[in-house]
Motif scaffolding. Structure first.
Motif, PDB file in Angstrom:
ATOM      1  N   THR A 159      58.686  92.156 -20.328  1.00 38.65           N
ATOM      2  CA  THR A 159      58.255  92.708 -21.636  1.00 38.65           C
ATOM      3  C   THR A 159      56.787  93.008 -21.558  1.00 38.65           C
ATOM      4  O   THR A 159      56.289  93.972 -22.288  1.00 38.65           O
ATOM      5  N   MET A 160      56.088  92.332 -20.713  1.00 36.03           N
ATOM      6  CA  MET A 160      54.562  92.557 -20.486  1.00 36.03           C
ATOM      7  C   MET A 160      54.263  94.048 -20.304  1.00 36.03           C
ATOM      8  O   MET A 160      53.034  94.528 -20.665  1.00 36.03           O
ATOM      9  N   PHE A 161      55.005  94.750 -19.487  1.00 37.83           N
ATOM     10  CA  PHE A 161      54.987  95.942 -18.958  1.00 37.83           C
ATOM     11  C   PHE A 161      55.663  97.096 -19.676  1.00 37.83           C
ATOM     12  O   PHE A 161      55.848  98.208 -19.218  1.00 37.83           O
ATOM     13  N   ASP A 162      56.316  96.791 -20.914  1.00 38.02           N
ATOM     14  CA  ASP A 162      57.166  97.869 -21.560  1.00 38.02           C
ATOM     15  C   ASP A 162      56.451  98.617 -22.327  1.00 38.02           C
ATOM     16  O   ASP A 162      55.020  98.290 -22.915  1.00 38.02           O
ATOM     17  N   PRO A 163      56.576  99.894 -22.132  1.00 38.15           N
ATOM     18  CA  PRO A 163      55.705 101.027 -22.720  1.00 38.15           C
ATOM     19  C   PRO A 163      55.393 101.053 -24.000  1.00 38.15           C
ATOM     20  O   PRO A 163      54.415 101.410 -24.385  1.00 38.15           O
ATOM     21  N   LYS A 164      56.271 100.211 -24.910  1.00 35.31           N
ATOM     22  CA  LYS A 164      56.009 100.133 -26.209  1.00 35.31           C
ATOM     23  C   LYS A 164      54.745  99.274 -26.579  1.00 35.31           C
ATOM     24  O   LYS A 164      54.084  99.251 -27.727  1.00 35.31           O
ATOM     25  N   PHE A 165      54.455  98.514 -25.432  1.00 37.52           N
ATOM     26  CA  PHE A 165      53.239  97.763 -25.661  1.00 37.52           C
ATOM     27  C   PHE A 165      51.801  98.322 -25.015  1.00 37.52           C
ATOM     28  O   PHE A 165      51.095  97.326 -24.435  1.00 37.52           O
ATOM     29  N   LYS A 166      51.955  99.422 -24.982  1.00 33.60           N
ATOM     30  CA  LYS A 166      50.783 100.018 -24.140  1.00 33.60           C
ATOM     31  C   LYS A 166      49.549  99.783 -24.708  1.00 33.60           C
ATOM     32  O   LYS A 166      49.287  99.750 -25.734  1.00 33.60           O
ATOM     33  N   GLY A 167      48.835  99.169 -23.846  1.00 34.09           N
ATOM     34  CA  GLY A 167      47.365  98.761 -24.398  1.00 34.09           C
ATOM     35  C   GLY A 167      47.174  97.576 -25.124  1.00 34.09           C
ATOM     36  O   GLY A 167      46.381  97.663 -25.796  1.00 34.09           O
ATOM     37  N   ARG A 168      48.229  96.814 -25.163  1.00 32.90           N
ATOM     38  CA  ARG A 168      48.319  95.756 -26.140  1.00 32.90           C
ATOM     39  C   ARG A 168      48.714  94.489 -25.268  1.00 32.90           C
ATOM     40  O   ARG A 168      49.194  93.442 -26.061  1.00 32.90           O
ATOM     41  N   VAL A 169      48.285  94.395 -24.272  1.00 35.18           N
ATOM     42  CA  VAL A 169      48.805  93.189 -23.348  1.00 35.18           C
ATOM     43  C   VAL A 169      47.219  92.631 -22.663  1.00 35.18           C
ATOM     44  O   VAL A 169      46.567  93.293 -22.267  1.00 35.18           O
ATOM     45  N   ALA A 170      47.313  91.449 -22.627  1.00 39.95           N
ATOM     46  CA  ALA A 170      46.010  90.711 -21.967  1.00 39.95           C
ATOM     47  C   ALA A 170      46.388  89.819 -20.758  1.00 39.95           C
ATOM     48  O   ALA A 170      47.715  89.238 -21.294  1.00 39.95           O
ATOM     49  N   LEU A 171      45.905  90.163 -19.632  1.00 43.80           N
ATOM     50  CA  LEU A 171      46.326  89.203 -18.526  1.00 43.80           C
ATOM     51  C   LEU A 171      45.084  88.294 -18.299  1.00 43.80           C
ATOM     52  O   LEU A 171      43.901  88.392 -18.931  1.00 43.80           O
ATOM     53  N   LEU A 172      45.144  86.945 -17.371  1.00 43.83           N
ATOM     54  CA  LEU A 172      44.154  86.176 -17.265  1.00 43.83           C
ATOM     55  C   LEU A 172      43.269  86.990 -16.276  1.00 43.83           C
ATOM     56  O   LEU A 172      43.683  87.341 -15.310  1.00 43.83           O
ATOM     57  N   ASP A 173      42.101  86.659 -16.734  1.00 39.83           N
ATOM     58  CA  ASP A 173      40.981  87.223 -15.587  1.00 39.83           C
ATOM     59  C   ASP A 173      40.880  86.052 -14.359  1.00 39.83           C
ATOM     60  O   ASP A 173      39.819  85.421 -14.349  1.00 39.83           O
ATOM     61  N   ASP A 174      41.578  85.953 -13.992  1.00 34.47           N
ATOM     62  CA  ASP A 174      42.108  84.861 -12.826  1.00 34.47           C
ATOM     63  C   ASP A 174      42.886  85.617 -11.694  1.00 34.47           C
ATOM     64  O   ASP A 174      44.004  85.980 -12.111  1.00 34.47           O
ATOM     65  N   MET A 175      42.434  85.507 -10.344  1.00 30.73           N
ATOM     66  CA  MET A 175      43.037  86.265  -9.349  1.00 30.73           C
ATOM     67  C   MET A 175      44.403  85.699  -9.077  1.00 30.73           C
ATOM     68  O   MET A 175      45.429  86.640  -9.166  1.00 30.73           O
ATOM     69  N   ARG A 176      44.546  84.481  -8.876  1.00 30.49           N
ATOM     70  CA  ARG A 176      45.801  84.032  -8.303  1.00 30.49           C
ATOM     71  C   ARG A 176      46.803  83.951  -9.570  1.00 30.49           C
ATOM     72  O   ARG A 176      47.989  84.112  -9.241  1.00 30.49           O
ATOM     73  N   SER A 177      46.369  83.812 -10.912  1.00 27.18           N
ATOM     74  CA  SER A 177      47.446  83.582 -11.956  1.00 27.18           C
ATOM     75  C   SER A 177      47.856  84.936 -12.011  1.00 27.18           C
ATOM     76  O   SER A 177      49.321  85.322 -12.317  1.00 27.18           O
ATOM     77  N   SER A 178      47.015  86.140 -12.287  1.00 25.18           N
ATOM     78  CA  SER A 178      47.513  87.487 -12.320  1.00 25.18           C
ATOM     79  C   SER A 178      48.397  87.982 -11.193  1.00 25.18           C
ATOM     80  O   SER A 178      49.185  88.934 -11.401  1.00 25.18           O
ATOM     81  N   PHE A 179      47.962  87.712 -10.036  1.00 24.52           N
ATOM     82  CA  PHE A 179      48.889  88.012  -8.987  1.00 24.52           C
ATOM     83  C   PHE A 179      50.146  87.264  -8.824  1.00 24.52           C
ATOM     84  O   PHE A 179      51.262  87.989  -8.349  1.00 24.52           O
ATOM     85  N   SER A 180      50.273  86.248  -9.576  1.00 21.29           N
ATOM     86  CA  SER A 180      51.479  85.312  -9.582  1.00 21.29           C
ATOM     87  C   SER A 180      52.587  86.294 -10.485  1.00 21.29           C
ATOM     88  O   SER A 180      53.677  86.085 -10.205  1.00 21.29           O
ATOM     89  N   ILE A 181      52.213  86.750 -11.485  1.00 14.52           N
ATOM     90  CA  ILE A 181      52.856  87.634 -12.480  1.00 14.52           C
ATOM     91  C   ILE A 181      53.565  88.648 -11.756  1.00 14.52           C
ATOM     92  O   ILE A 181      54.945  88.848 -11.594  1.00 14.52           O
ATOM     93  N   ALA A 182      52.849  89.305 -10.804  1.00 11.38           N
ATOM     94  CA  ALA A 182      53.215  90.444 -10.152  1.00 11.38           C
ATOM     95  C   ALA A 182      54.231  89.987  -8.945  1.00 11.38           C
ATOM     96  O   ALA A 182      55.171  90.819  -8.802  1.00 11.38           O
ATOM     97  N   LEU A 183      53.850  88.843  -8.169  1.00 14.10           N
ATOM     98  CA  LEU A 183      54.636  88.462  -7.221  1.00 14.10           C
ATOM     99  C   LEU A 183      55.981  87.951  -7.807  1.00 14.10           C
ATOM    100  O   LEU A 183      56.983  88.445  -7.349  1.00 14.10           O
ATOM    101  N   ILE A 184      55.886  87.230  -8.637  1.00 15.95           N
ATOM    102  CA  ILE A 184      57.175  86.713  -9.355  1.00 15.95           C
ATOM    103  C   ILE A 184      58.073  87.870  -9.926  1.00 15.95           C
ATOM    104  O   ILE A 184      59.254  88.112  -9.571  1.00 15.95           O
ATOM    105  N   SER A 185      57.436  88.831 -10.568  1.00 11.79           N
ATOM    106  CA  SER A 185      58.067  90.196 -11.135  1.00 11.79           C
ATOM    107  C   SER A 185      58.715  90.679  -9.937  1.00 11.79           C
ATOM    108  O   SER A 185      59.672  91.478 -10.052  1.00 11.79           O
ATOM    109  N   LEU A 186      58.161  90.662  -8.727  1.00 17.48           N
ATOM    110  CA  LEU A 186      58.764  91.645  -7.561  1.00 17.48           C
ATOM    111  C   LEU A 186      59.703  90.600  -6.862  1.00 17.48           C
ATOM    112  O   LEU A 186      60.319  91.239  -5.705  1.00 17.48           O
ATOM    113  N   GLY A 187      59.838  89.419  -7.326  1.00 16.76           N
ATOM    114  CA  GLY A 187      60.688  88.566  -6.326  1.00 16.76           C
ATOM    115  C   GLY A 187      60.196  87.709  -5.289  1.00 16.76           C
ATOM    116  O   GLY A 187      61.246  87.311  -4.624  1.00 16.76           O
ATOM    117  N   TYR A 188      59.017  87.862  -5.151  1.00 19.67           N
ATOM    118  CA  TYR A 188      58.189  87.108  -4.240  1.00 19.67           C
ATOM    119  C   TYR A 188      57.777  85.576  -4.528  1.00 19.67           C
ATOM    120  O   TYR A 188      57.499  85.371  -5.747  1.00 19.67           O
TER     121      TYR A 188
END
Length: 358
Positions: A159-188
């Motif tokens: 949902t964080m990356f649904d086009p309907k919320f373009k420009g309306r999402v904040a991620l943590l300015d924290d390397m490991r936290s933000s990478f965790s979202i991407a890695l989990i989303s990719l199944g890693y």
């Protein structure tokens, strides 16, 4: 760790903690060092009355400074402890600080209230035997959102990356936290050391740059509350604190899984008041005190006795977003020290910040 409250809390802290709450090095020149305990904690991460109670009980003063990330804490302490006694690093940072010799070993005989901890927090993987740390609070990383904007409940990172919320999402300015979202989303695994997977996560974040309004330094809850974003990645307690004031806000632990955090009380190497610091840790582990903190900051307590005595607010205890059910808890991972792979994450994070432009 982190953490929000409102101007009222900041004002209250200013009144109750007259000797300071800042990001500067502790200044104890006006009071005998033997009667001053210098604490370095995440911002808005304690009930102010607890500070006063400890000061009155032990006839001491507390010097209280704050930080916004584990990395901020590490950067302050690594060159040499400027005078702090107690700090509250997250799980993986405890492991790093132990390895680098930045913590004092605890005398558990001075911390009998350790018996109040739930067994899940005894002998943790990041500190076997609790030689250097005691659990303080725990929580989860998830999605804070405005239900008016989403037009219904959500439960997925996608949902964080649904086009309907373009420009309306904040991620943590924290390397490991933000990478965790991407890695989990990719199944890693969020703690992967595989260069290919780390680079895929980098590319995932850059690919979805149009969704990202900001990388927030643990202030995504403020952006959400102020209507500047509709969704934010944040820590559970931060969102629950502002939900008390904004009925349109919600918090969800994504079904794909997320990050479990345990912030811990430690004594920093070079502490001038180790015995007093251990008294403070033992004081926090009293069930009544632990409950006051958790009820105030809306994080989950590791203090089983506080729960058994009915000291935790029922609404919080029965909230699955604060105390996740077993099936969801099983999908939560600690962020772990990835050793030499940290360099890979650093390089990829630099590329993400350049590629996204925030």
């Amino acid at each position: 760790m982190k953490k929000l409250i409102t101007f009222l809390l900041l004002f209250t802290m200013a009144v109750i903690l007259p000797i300071g709450c800042s990001n500067n090095s502790p200044n104890t020149s006006e009071v005998s060092n033997n009667n001053v305990l210098s604490i370095y904690n995440w911002s808005t991460y304690i009930a102010p009355e607890v500070i006063t109670e400890f000061e009155n009980k032990f006839n001491v003063k507390i010097q209280y400074d704050t930080y916004e990330s584990n990395e901020d804490l590490y950067a302050k302490i690594k060159p040499g402890n400027p005078g702090y006694d107690v700090a509250f690093p997250g799980d993986y940072m405890v492991e790093i600080m132990v390895y680098e010799g930045l913590l004092e070993e605890l005398n558990q005989e001075n911390i009998p209230n350790m018996k109040n901890l739930n067994e899940k927090f005894i002998n943790p993987p990041y500190d076997p035997g609790n030689k250097y740390s005691m659990a303080y609070q725990w929580g989860t990383m998830g999605i804070g959102y405005n239900i008016k904007a989403t037009e219904g409940e959500i439960n997925s990172w996608s949902t964080m990356f649904d086009p309907k919320f373009k420009g309306r999402v904040a991620l943590l300015d924290d390397m490991r936290s933000s990478f965790s979202i991407a890695l989990i989303s990719l199944g890693y695994d969020p703690n992967t050391t595989n260069p290919k997977e780390i680079n895929e996560a980098r590319d995932f974040l850059i690919k979805n740059k149009e969704a990202i309004a900001a990388f927030a330094p643990d202030t995504g809850q403020n952006l959400l509350d102020q209507g500047e974003v509709d969704l934010t990645c944040e820590w559970s307690g931060d969102i629950f604190q502002i939900m008390k004031e904004n009925p349109n806000l919600r918090y969800a632990i994504p079904k794909e899984g997320s990050i479990l955090l345990t912030d811990n009380m430690v004594i920093l190497k070079g502490s001038n008041n180790k015995e007093l610091a251990e008294k403070f840790i033992n004081f926090i582990l009293e069930p009544e005190i632990g409950a006051k903190i958790s009820n105030f900051i809306k994080y989950a307590t590791p203090n089983q006795t506080a729960k058994d005595l009915g000291l935790i607010e029922a609404a919080d205890l029965n909230n699955p977003a604060i105390y996740p059910p077993p099936e969801l808890f099983a999908k939560l991972d600690y962020i772990q020290d990835v050793g030499q792979a940290t360099t890979l994450y650093d390089e990829a994070w630099t590329e993400v910040k350049l590629g996204v432009g925030n």
